[in-house]
Scaffold this motif. Structure first.
Motif, PDB file in Angstrom:
ATOM      1  N   SER A 160       0.931   9.529  23.432  1.00  0.00           N
ATOM      2  CA  SER A 160       2.164  10.238  23.778  1.00  0.00           C
ATOM      3  C   SER A 160       3.230   9.337  24.396  1.00  0.00           C
ATOM      4  N   SER A 161       2.833   8.460  25.322  1.00  0.00           N
ATOM      5  CA  SER A 161       3.816   7.646  26.031  1.00  0.00           C
ATOM      6  C   SER A 161       4.187   6.390  25.249  1.00  0.00           C
ATOM      7  N   ALA A 162       5.443   5.998  25.346  1.00  0.00           N
ATOM      8  CA  ALA A 162       5.916   4.787  24.668  1.00  0.00           C
ATOM      9  C   ALA A 162       5.266   3.541  25.250  1.00  0.00           C
ATOM     10  N   GLN A 163       5.054   3.538  26.575  1.00  0.00           N
ATOM     11  CA  GLN A 163       4.413   2.402  27.220  1.00  0.00           C
ATOM     12  C   GLN A 163       2.972   2.239  26.737  1.00  0.00           C
ATOM     13  N   GLY A 164       2.284   3.375  26.570  1.00  0.00           N
ATOM     14  CA  GLY A 164       0.909   3.322  26.074  1.00  0.00           C
ATOM     15  C   GLY A 164       0.840   2.822  24.650  1.00  0.00           C
ATOM     16  N   ARG A 165       1.790   3.238  23.801  1.00  0.00           N
ATOM     17  CA  ARG A 165       1.827   2.766  22.417  1.00  0.00           C
ATOM     18  C   ARG A 165       2.099   1.269  22.362  1.00  0.00           C
ATOM     19  N   THR A 214      -2.154  -5.425  21.817  1.00  0.00           N
ATOM     20  CA  THR A 214      -3.507  -5.991  21.782  1.00  0.00           C
ATOM     21  C   THR A 214      -3.889  -6.513  20.398  1.00  0.00           C
ATOM     22  N   CYS A 215      -3.188  -6.033  19.356  1.00  0.00           N
ATOM     23  CA  CYS A 215      -3.533  -6.488  18.005  1.00  0.00           C
ATOM     24  C   CYS A 215      -2.345  -7.118  17.282  1.00  0.00           C
ATOM     25  N   ALA A 216      -1.221  -7.297  17.976  1.00  0.00           N
ATOM     26  CA  ALA A 216      -0.020  -7.833  17.331  1.00  0.00           C
ATOM     27  C   ALA A 216      -0.232  -9.267  16.846  1.00  0.00           C
ATOM     28  N   SER A 217      -0.889 -10.104  17.665  1.00  0.00           N
ATOM     29  CA  SER A 217      -1.112 -11.497  17.276  1.00  0.00           C
ATOM     30  C   SER A 217      -2.000 -11.581  16.043  1.00  0.00           C
ATOM     31  N   HIS A 218      -3.095 -10.818  16.072  1.00  0.00           N
ATOM     32  CA  HIS A 218      -4.010 -10.840  14.936  1.00  0.00           C
ATOM     33  C   HIS A 218      -3.338 -10.314  13.677  1.00  0.00           C
ATOM     34  N   LEU A 219      -2.548  -9.274  13.799  1.00  0.00           N
ATOM     35  CA  LEU A 219      -1.839  -8.719  12.651  1.00  0.00           C
ATOM     36  C   LEU A 219      -0.859  -9.740  12.069  1.00  0.00           C
ATOM     37  N   SER A 220      -0.230 -10.520  12.935  1.00  0.00           N
ATOM     38  CA  SER A 220       0.685 -11.563  12.470  1.00  0.00           C
ATOM     39  C   SER A 220      -0.049 -12.629  11.677  1.00  0.00           C
ATOM     40  N   VAL A 221      -1.228 -13.047  12.177  1.00  0.00           N
ATOM     41  CA  VAL A 221      -2.026 -14.065  11.495  1.00  0.00           C
ATOM     42  C   VAL A 221      -2.525 -13.542  10.147  1.00  0.00           C
ATOM     43  N   VAL A 222      -3.015 -12.298  10.134  1.00  0.00           N
ATOM     44  CA  VAL A 222      -3.514 -11.691   8.895  1.00  0.00           C
ATOM     45  C   VAL A 222      -2.399 -11.603   7.855  1.00  0.00           C
ATOM     46  N   SER A 223      -1.236 -11.145   8.277  1.00  0.00           N
ATOM     47  CA  SER A 223      -0.103 -11.011   7.359  1.00  0.00           C
ATOM     48  C   SER A 223       0.297 -12.365   6.789  1.00  0.00           C
ATOM     49  N   LEU A 224       0.343 -13.376   7.643  1.00  0.00           N
ATOM     50  CA  LEU A 224       0.733 -14.710   7.202  1.00  0.00           C
ATOM     51  C   LEU A 224      -0.265 -15.266   6.197  1.00  0.00           C
ATOM     52  N   PHE A 225      -1.559 -15.137   6.493  1.00  0.00           N
ATOM     53  CA  PHE A 225      -2.596 -15.696   5.626  1.00  0.00           C
ATOM     54  C   PHE A 225      -2.634 -14.984   4.280  1.00  0.00           C
ATOM     55  N   TYR A 226      -2.687 -13.656   4.306  1.00  0.00           N
ATOM     56  CA  TYR A 226      -2.831 -12.906   3.063  1.00  0.00           C
ATOM     57  C   TYR A 226      -1.558 -12.935   2.224  1.00  0.00           C
ATOM     58  N   CYS A 227      -0.409 -12.845   2.849  1.00  0.00           N
ATOM     59  CA  CYS A 227       0.839 -12.859   2.091  1.00  0.00           C
ATOM     60  C   CYS A 227       1.050 -14.191   1.386  1.00  0.00           C
ATOM     61  N   THR A 228       0.770 -15.287   2.067  1.00  0.00           N
ATOM     62  CA  THR A 228       0.961 -16.600   1.451  1.00  0.00           C
ATOM     63  C   THR A 228      -0.069 -16.869   0.355  1.00  0.00           C
ATOM     64  N   SER A 229      -1.345 -16.552   0.616  1.00  0.00           N
ATOM     65  CA  SER A 229      -2.392 -16.815  -0.379  1.00  0.00           C
ATOM     66  C   SER A 229      -2.223 -15.929  -1.603  1.00  0.00           C
ATOM     67  N   LEU A 230      -1.946 -14.639  -1.387  1.00  0.00           N
ATOM     68  CA  LEU A 230      -1.724 -13.744  -2.520  1.00  0.00           C
ATOM     69  C   LEU A 230      -0.460 -14.138  -3.281  1.00  0.00           C
ATOM     70  N   GLY A 231       0.566 -14.559  -2.561  1.00  0.00           N
ATOM     71  CA  GLY A 231       1.795 -14.991  -3.221  1.00  0.00           C
ATOM     72  C   GLY A 231       1.570 -16.191  -4.120  1.00  0.00           C
ATOM     73  N   VAL A 232       0.745 -17.137  -3.657  1.00  0.00           N
ATOM     74  CA  VAL A 232       0.451 -18.333  -4.453  1.00  0.00           C
ATOM     75  C   VAL A 232      -0.275 -17.958  -5.733  1.00  0.00           C
ATOM     76  N   TYR A 233      -1.317 -17.141  -5.620  1.00  0.00           N
ATOM     77  CA  TYR A 233      -2.124 -16.832  -6.794  1.00  0.00           C
ATOM     78  C   TYR A 233      -1.429 -15.865  -7.749  1.00  0.00           C
TER      79      TYR A 233
END
Length: 322
Positions: free
Chosen positions: A229-234, A240-259
Motif C-alpha cells: 500500500s505505501s509508496a515507501q514500502g514499494r 532490494t532487487c533493482a541491482s540484480h534486475l539491472s544485471v539480468v537485463s544487461l546480460f540477457y538483452c546484449t546476448s539475445l541481441g547478438v544472437y
C-alpha cells in the motif's frame, strides 16, 4: 578453404574485431583497461563479502560467486586476445581453441544459473519474507551453486566432445576474437547436423528454462510490490532487487541481441564486435551496478579500505621506529 586435413588441424586463426593495423593499439588499450577494471572490481566485491560479517547472507554469497565467475568468464577470452595483438599473431592452437571454447561455455552457463538463483532468492525475500531463512539456508544455496557447476561442466564437456568428432579444413579462419562455439562448428568440413541439434537442444534447456524462471520470479515480485500500500514500502521492496534486475537485463538483452542479429545478418565481424557487450562489458559493469546501488556493499568496501589503511599506517610506524 583448403582441402580436408586427414591428420587433424593443428591451429586456427582468430581474425579479431578489426584487421586495421592502426586500430590495434586502441583495441589493445581499451580491452586491457576493461579487463583490469573487471578483475579489480569483482575482486573488491569478493573481498567485501568475505571480510564483512554483515554480508554473510545468501544474497551476498551468490553475488560473490557471480563476481568470481565474471572474472573467470572474461579471463577465458581477453588475455589471449591481448597476447595476439601484442605479438601481431592470429594463431591459436587446436587444443587451446577447444579448451577456450570449453571454459567459455562453462562460465557462461554458470553465469546464467547464478542469475536465476539470485532471482529466486529475491523472490523468496520479497514474497515469502517470514520463511526466507528456512528456504534459503546456507547449505541450500551451496547445493544450488554446486548443481550449477556440475550441469554447466557436463554441458561444456559434451559440446567440446561433439566438436572433437568434427573434421576441419586447413587454414581455418574464425571471424571472432575468441573460439566462439558456433563459429568453430560451422567452420568444419564434416557434417554438423548432430552438433546443431545438440546446440539447439542445449540452448532451449539451459537458456530457455532459466529465462522462464527469471520471468516467473520477477512477475511474482512485481505482483507483491504492487500489492504494497505505501509508496515507501514499494520503493524499499524494489530497491532490494533493482541491482540484480539491472544485471539480468544487461546480460540477457546484449546476448539475445547478438544472437538474434547474427541470425538476420551474415556479417560475422559485426557479430564479433557486438558480442563484446555480453562477454566483456557486462562483467565489467556488474561491480559498478552492485556497488553504486547497494548501501551494504558500499559500507563494506568503505570499512575494508579503512582497515587496510590502518594496517598500512601501523606497518609504516613500526618501520620508522628505531
Amino acid at each position: 578453404m583448403g582441402t580436408e586435413n586427414d591428420t587433424g588441424i593443428s591451429e586456427f586463426f582468430l581474425l579479431g574485431i578489426s584487421e586495421d593495423p592502426e586500430l590495434q593499439s586502441l583495441i589493445f588499450g581499451l580491452f586491457l583497461s576493461m579487463y583490469l577494471v573487471t578483475v579489480l572490481g569483482n575482486l573488491l566485491i569478493i573481498l567485501a563479502t568475505i571480510s564483512d560479517s554483515h554480508l554473510h547472507t545468501p544474497m551476498y554469497f551468490l553475488l560473490s560467486n557471480l563476481s568470481f565467475v565474471d572474472i573467470c568468464f572474461t579471463s577465458t577470452t581477453v588475455p589471449k586476445m591481448l597476447v595476439n595483438i601484442q605479438t601481431q599473431s592470429q594463431v591459436i592452437g587446436y587444443k587451446s581453441c577447444i579448451t577456450q571454447m570449453n571454459f567459455f561455455l562453462l562460465f557462461s552457463v554458470v553465469d546464467i544459473f547464478l542469475l536465476t538463483i539470485m532471482a529466486y532468492d529475491r523472490f523468496v525475500a520479497i514474497c515469502h519474507p517470514l520463511h526466507y531463512l528456512v528456504i534459503m539456508k546456507p547449505c541450500t544455496c551451496a547445493r544450488l551453486v554446486l548443481v550449477s557447476w556440475i550441469v554447466s561442466s557436463s554441458h561444456a564437456l559434451l559440446q567440446s566432445l561433439m566438436v572433437l568428432r568434427l573434421s576441419f579444413c586447413t587454414d581455418l579462419e574464425i571471424p571472432h576474437f575468441f573460439c566462439e562455439h558456433n563459429q568453430v562448428v560451422h567452420g568444419a568440413c564434416s557434417d554438423t547436423f548432430l552438433n546443431d541439434m545438440v546446440i539447439y537442444f542445449a540452448t532451449v534447456l539451459l537458456a530457455g528454462c532459466p529465462l522462464s524462471g527469471l520471468l516467473f520470479s520477477y512477475s511474482k515480485i512485481v505482483s507483491s510490490i504492487h500489492a504494497i500500500s505505501s509508496a515507501q514500502g514499494r520503493y524499499k521492496a524494489f530497491s532490494t532487487c533493482a541491482s540484480h534486475l539491472s544485471v539480468v537485463s544487461l546480460f540477457y538483452c546484449t546476448s539475445l541481441g547478438v544472437y538474434l542479429s547474427s541470425a538476420v545478418t551474415q556479417n560475422s565481424r559485426s557479430t564479433a564486435t557486438a558480442s563484446v557487450m555480453y562477454s566483456v562489458v557486462t562483467s565489467m559493469l556488474n561491480p559498478f551496478i552492485y556497488s553504486l546501488r547497494n548501501k551494504d556493499i558500499k559500507s563494506a568496501l568503505r570499512r575494508l579500505c579503512e582497515r587496510e589503511t590502518m594496517k598500512v599506517s601501523v606497518v609504516l610506524r613500526l618501520k620508522t621506529c628505531p
